[in-house]
Scaffold this active site. Structure first.
Site, PDB file in Angstrom:
ATOM      1  N   GLY A 221      10.241  -1.701  18.947  1.00 33.42           N
ATOM      2  CA  GLY A 221      11.536  -1.309  19.922  1.00 33.42           C
ATOM      3  C   GLY A 221      12.874  -1.288  19.106  1.00 33.42           C
ATOM      4  O   GLY A 221      14.088  -0.769  19.511  1.00 33.42           O
TER       5      GLY A 221
ATOM      6  N   GLY B 252       8.567  -5.282   1.311  1.00 33.92           N
ATOM      7  CA  GLY B 252       9.119  -4.519   2.499  1.00 33.92           C
ATOM      8  C   GLY B 252      10.234  -5.445   3.193  1.00 33.92           C
ATOM      9  O   GLY B 252      10.366  -5.234   4.415  1.00 33.92           O
ATOM     10  N   ALA B 253      11.028  -6.201   2.212  1.00 30.51           N
ATOM     11  CA  ALA B 253      11.837  -7.036   2.965  1.00 30.51           C
ATOM     12  C   ALA B 253      12.859  -6.582   3.329  1.00 30.51           C
ATOM     13  O   ALA B 253      13.598  -7.332   4.375  1.00 30.51           O
ATOM     14  CB  ALA B 253      12.065  -8.242   1.949  1.00 30.51           C
TER      15      ALA B 253
ATOM     16  N   TYR C 231      -0.693   8.638   8.397  1.00 31.39           N
ATOM     17  CA  TYR C 231      -0.556   7.176   8.861  1.00 31.39           C
ATOM     18  C   TYR C 231      -1.832   6.700   9.071  1.00 31.39           C
ATOM     19  O   TYR C 231      -2.249   5.422   8.769  1.00 31.39           O
ATOM     20  CB  TYR C 231       0.528   7.042   9.825  1.00 31.39           C
ATOM     21  CG  TYR C 231       1.192   5.621   9.977  1.00 31.39           C
ATOM     22  CD1 TYR C 231       1.948   5.346   8.777  1.00 31.39           C
ATOM     23  CD2 TYR C 231       1.200   4.944  11.180  1.00 31.39           C
ATOM     24  CE1 TYR C 231       2.615   3.800   9.164  1.00 31.39           C
ATOM     25  CE2 TYR C 231       1.656   3.800  11.057  1.00 31.39           C
ATOM     26  CZ  TYR C 231       2.230   3.198  10.165  1.00 31.39           C
ATOM     27  OH  TYR C 231       2.966   2.067  10.334  1.00 31.39           O
TER      28      TYR C 231
END
Length: 263
Positions: A179, A12-13, A145
């Site tokens: 965020g 997931g880079a 999830y």
């Protein structure tokens, strides 16, 4: 576990947290193997950081096995990749359910299974799973999830016990609402009333610390969210009522709407 000079496979880079992790690891002197699906983002990132790009789709089981072979010299695995999977489960088609579970849960399990034996044989290594506080307490509009992150938490903490004494550490890093980048930020959603966010940098710092100190579980969130997730794990009915009062259902709808085209 020493990071400098060690080969690290980061999944997931290309995501928000992933890119921050990659930069933090490079600053520590890691030898980077970066993987993701978006080649147009992955290769420039790897070039900038002096790493190697390994394009792979973690929902493809053969691709996953190929990735493990190509990254066989890695002695640190950071399983960071995850798919957005917010919204009512009844809105998901079977193939969407499968893909979310394959990427969010099965991929880190299988990569750990394929890569850990060499680490154990050498008596050195570290496996890190990037989970979520959604793996400690359930919330509205997040059943899928929650399922993947609850499962990841159980696997990680159990694997840590299995590998005790081998020289291979296992850690779980669980952010709250992030965020500045990542799935939550990209959705445009706002957190429930009274809940603050954290930054990708805080997640990266916590991850490096977990590796260096072999921490079992690190929760990266403001105190109110850490307390709320602990409460939710112990008293789910009480947590439901508290979340409804804080407007968690509104956040859930915003997340689902913002992630709909990314399933």
């Amino acid at each position: 576990m020493r990071i400098s000079g060690t080969t690290v496979l980061l999944t997931g880079a290309t995501g928000g947290i992933g890119q921050t992790l990659a930069r933090a690891l490079a600053a520590k002197g890691a030898k980077l193997l970066l993987t993701g699906r978006r080649e147009e983002v992955l290769r420039p990132l790897a070039d900038r950081l002096g790493g190697r790009a390994l394009v792979a789709d973690l929902s493809d089981r053969k691709d996953l096995e190929r990735l493990a072979e190509e990254a066989s010299d890695a002695r640190i695995l950071i399983a960071n990749a995850a798919l957005p999977s917010s919204g009512p489960v009844l809105d998901y088609e079977t193939d969407q359910l499968d893909r979310a579970l394959d990427v969010n849960l099965r991929a880190p399990l299988l990569l750990s299974r394929l890569m850990a034996p060499k680490m154990v044989a050498e008596g050195s290594g570290h496996l890190v799973m990037i989970g979520s506080l959604s793996g400690r307490a359930a919330s509205p509009g997040a059943a899928l999830y929650n399922a993947s992150k609850f499962g990841l938490r159980g696997f990680t903490l159990g694997l840590r016990q299995d590998l005790h004494g081998t020289g291979v550490g296992v850690s779980l890093v669980q952010p709250g609402f992030v965020g500045d980048a990542g799935m939550f930020a990209d959705s445009g959603a706002t957190p429930p009333a009274g809940v603050r966010t954290v930054s990708t940098r805080q997640v990266a710092v916590a991850t490096l610390r977990a590796i260096e100190r072999n921490r079992a579980e690190v929760n990266v969130a403001p105190v109110e969210l850490r307390f709320g997730s602990a409460l939710g794990g112990l008293f789910p009915s009480l947590s439901e009522r508290a979340q409804r009062r804080a407007g968690a259902d509104k956040t859930a709808r915003q997340l689902a709407d913002g992630q709909r085209d990314k399933r």
